[in-house]
Design an enzyme around this catalytic site. Structure first.
Site, PDB file in Angstrom:
ATOM      1  N   LYS A  13      40.987  42.311  83.083  1.00 16.86           N
ATOM      2  CA  LYS A  13      42.482  41.739  83.161  1.00 16.86           C
ATOM      3  C   LYS A  13      43.530  42.637  82.699  1.00 16.86           C
ATOM      4  O   LYS A  13      44.475  42.770  83.673  1.00 16.86           O
ATOM      5  CB  LYS A  13      42.556  40.502  82.360  1.00 16.86           C
ATOM      6  CG  LYS A  13      41.654  39.262  82.837  1.00 16.86           C
ATOM      7  CD  LYS A  13      42.055  37.966  82.259  1.00 16.86           C
ATOM      8  CE  LYS A  13      41.953  38.088  80.894  1.00 16.86           C
ATOM      9  NZ  LYS A  13      40.751  38.077  80.077  1.00 16.86           N
ATOM     10  N   ARG A  88      45.012  29.397  79.005  1.00 21.56           N
ATOM     11  CA  ARG A  88      43.625  29.452  78.729  1.00 21.56           C
ATOM     12  C   ARG A  88      43.100  28.018  78.656  1.00 21.56           C
ATOM     13  O   ARG A  88      41.977  27.798  78.246  1.00 21.56           O
ATOM     14  CB  ARG A  88      43.406  30.111  77.500  1.00 21.56           C
ATOM     15  CG  ARG A  88      42.922  31.601  77.372  1.00 21.56           C
ATOM     16  CD  ARG A  88      42.957  32.234  76.055  1.00 21.56           C
ATOM     17  NE  ARG A  88      42.086  33.397  76.040  1.00 21.56           N
ATOM     18  CZ  ARG A  88      42.436  34.620  75.937  1.00 21.56           C
ATOM     19  NH1 ARG A  88      43.786  35.007  76.095  1.00 21.56           N
ATOM     20  NH2 ARG A  88      41.484  35.492  75.558  1.00 21.56           N
ATOM     21  N   ARG A 127      33.808  49.274  74.564  1.00 24.29           N
ATOM     22  CA  ARG A 127      35.253  49.326  74.268  1.00 24.29           C
ATOM     23  C   ARG A 127      35.406  49.535  72.855  1.00 24.29           C
ATOM     24  O   ARG A 127      36.150  50.286  72.600  1.00 24.29           O
ATOM     25  CB  ARG A 127      35.999  48.078  74.719  1.00 24.29           C
ATOM     26  CG  ARG A 127      37.283  48.025  74.372  1.00 24.29           C
ATOM     27  CD  ARG A 127      38.231  47.040  75.020  1.00 24.29           C
ATOM     28  NE  ARG A 127      37.989  45.657  74.633  1.00 24.29           N
ATOM     29  CZ  ARG A 127      38.467  44.739  75.143  1.00 24.29           C
ATOM     30  NH1 ARG A 127      38.781  44.502  76.364  1.00 24.29           N
ATOM     31  NH2 ARG A 127      38.244  43.398  74.453  1.00 24.29           N
ATOM     32  N   ARG A 139      39.894  46.206  67.572  1.00 27.02           N
ATOM     33  CA  ARG A 139      40.129  44.817  67.473  1.00 27.02           C
ATOM     34  C   ARG A 139      39.293  43.970  66.432  1.00 27.02           C
ATOM     35  O   ARG A 139      38.225  44.021  66.750  1.00 27.02           O
ATOM     36  CB  ARG A 139      40.208  43.994  68.901  1.00 27.02           C
ATOM     37  CG  ARG A 139      41.226  44.574  69.888  1.00 27.02           C
ATOM     38  CD  ARG A 139      41.198  44.078  71.186  1.00 27.02           C
ATOM     39  NE  ARG A 139      40.998  42.613  71.121  1.00 27.02           N
ATOM     40  CZ  ARG A 139      41.108  41.572  72.542  1.00 27.02           C
ATOM     41  NH1 ARG A 139      41.842  42.484  73.393  1.00 27.02           N
ATOM     42  NH2 ARG A 139      40.783  40.597  72.355  1.00 27.02           N
ATOM     43  N   ARG A 150      34.271  33.790  71.989  1.00 29.98           N
ATOM     44  CA  ARG A 150      35.226  34.064  72.811  1.00 29.98           C
ATOM     45  C   ARG A 150      34.760  33.596  74.471  1.00 29.98           C
ATOM     46  O   ARG A 150      35.498  33.021  75.391  1.00 29.98           O
ATOM     47  CB  ARG A 150      35.760  35.352  72.927  1.00 29.98           C
ATOM     48  CG  ARG A 150      36.851  35.725  71.716  1.00 29.98           C
ATOM     49  CD  ARG A 150      36.778  37.063  71.483  1.00 29.98           C
ATOM     50  NE  ARG A 150      37.625  37.729  72.506  1.00 29.98           N
ATOM     51  CZ  ARG A 150      37.264  39.262  72.618  1.00 29.98           C
ATOM     52  NH1 ARG A 150      36.533  39.988  71.800  1.00 29.98           N
ATOM     53  NH2 ARG A 150      37.862  39.877  73.564  1.00 29.98           N
TER      54      ARG A 150
END
Ligand code: AMP
Length: 196
Positions: A13, A88, A127, A139, A150
């Site tokens: 995204k 969300r 990532r 993160r 998540r």
């Protein structure tokens, strides 16, 4: 143009939103980025959100809706925006829809980036390890444990938005597993925009 990008963590995204905002010259509104900035700055919102985010859970609807409504009211968002990571939950979508209706505007497109779940874990872990190699901050929620939360959260609370926006005839779906440029091309096509 007012656009929402939907999709699970790691679906791309952020990358695609970056390309859309360049083409459309509207701001990229990532609620994850806004909340991380609030955590970093130590604001009241940041203090409330920090632990929840690290666990991979959702920050309360009211708090996020307030942040987004404040942001879309700013001057640079009057020509439109690309929302990434919001809404969300159905409650967020309804509250945001009510706000837009109150001010007399609507959404133009909701695009779902569809990605196989098995690929997501690999993508997010890659990532994190690439960021580590570049000595960049990783993160706090890019861990296997938080990612599982998540993904579960996405399936339980966010995926119902696909049906919600389909009913409103706003939803288009793009296969997010294709090469990045192909996804971008199809995204533009879904919105009937040329790539240049
Ligand atoms: P993201 O960068 O979009 O993956 O978001 C990172 C984290 O920020 C999420 O796991 C949530 O804890 C929080 N967050 C971001 N957007 C929202 C939202 N719309 N509603 C609730 N929590 C959110």
């Amino acid at each position: 143009m007012r656009i929402i990008l939907l999709g699970p963590p790691g679906a791309g995204k952020g990358t695609q939103a970056g390309r859309l905002v360049e083409r459309l010259a509207v701001p990229h509104l990532s609620t994850g980025d806004m909340l991380r900035a609030a955590v970093q700055a130590g604001t009241e919102i940041g203090k409330k959100a920090a632990d929840i985010m690290t666990r991979g859970e959702l920050v309360p609807d009211q708090l996020v809706v307030a942040v987004v409504i404040e942001r879309v009211s700013q001057v640079d968002a009057q020509r439109g925006f690309v929302l990434d990571g919001f809404p969300r939950t159905i409650a967020q979508a309804e509250a945001f829809g009510d706000h837009l209706r109150d001010i007399g505007i609507g959404l133009d497109h909701v695009i779902e980036l569809k990605v196989d779940e098995a690929v997501l874990l690999h993508r997010v872990m890659t990532r994190a390890s690439e960021a580590r190699k570049r000595d960049e901050a990783v993160r706090a929620d890019d861990t296997k444990e938080a990612l599982k939360v998540r993904l579960d959260t996405y399936n339980q609370q966010t995926a119902p938005l696909i049906g919600f926006y389909r009913l409103l005839k706003l939803l288009r779906t793009v296969d997010g597993l294709q090469p990045i440029d192909v996804v971008t091309k199809q995204l533009f096509e879904a919105m009937r925009l040329t790539a240049s």
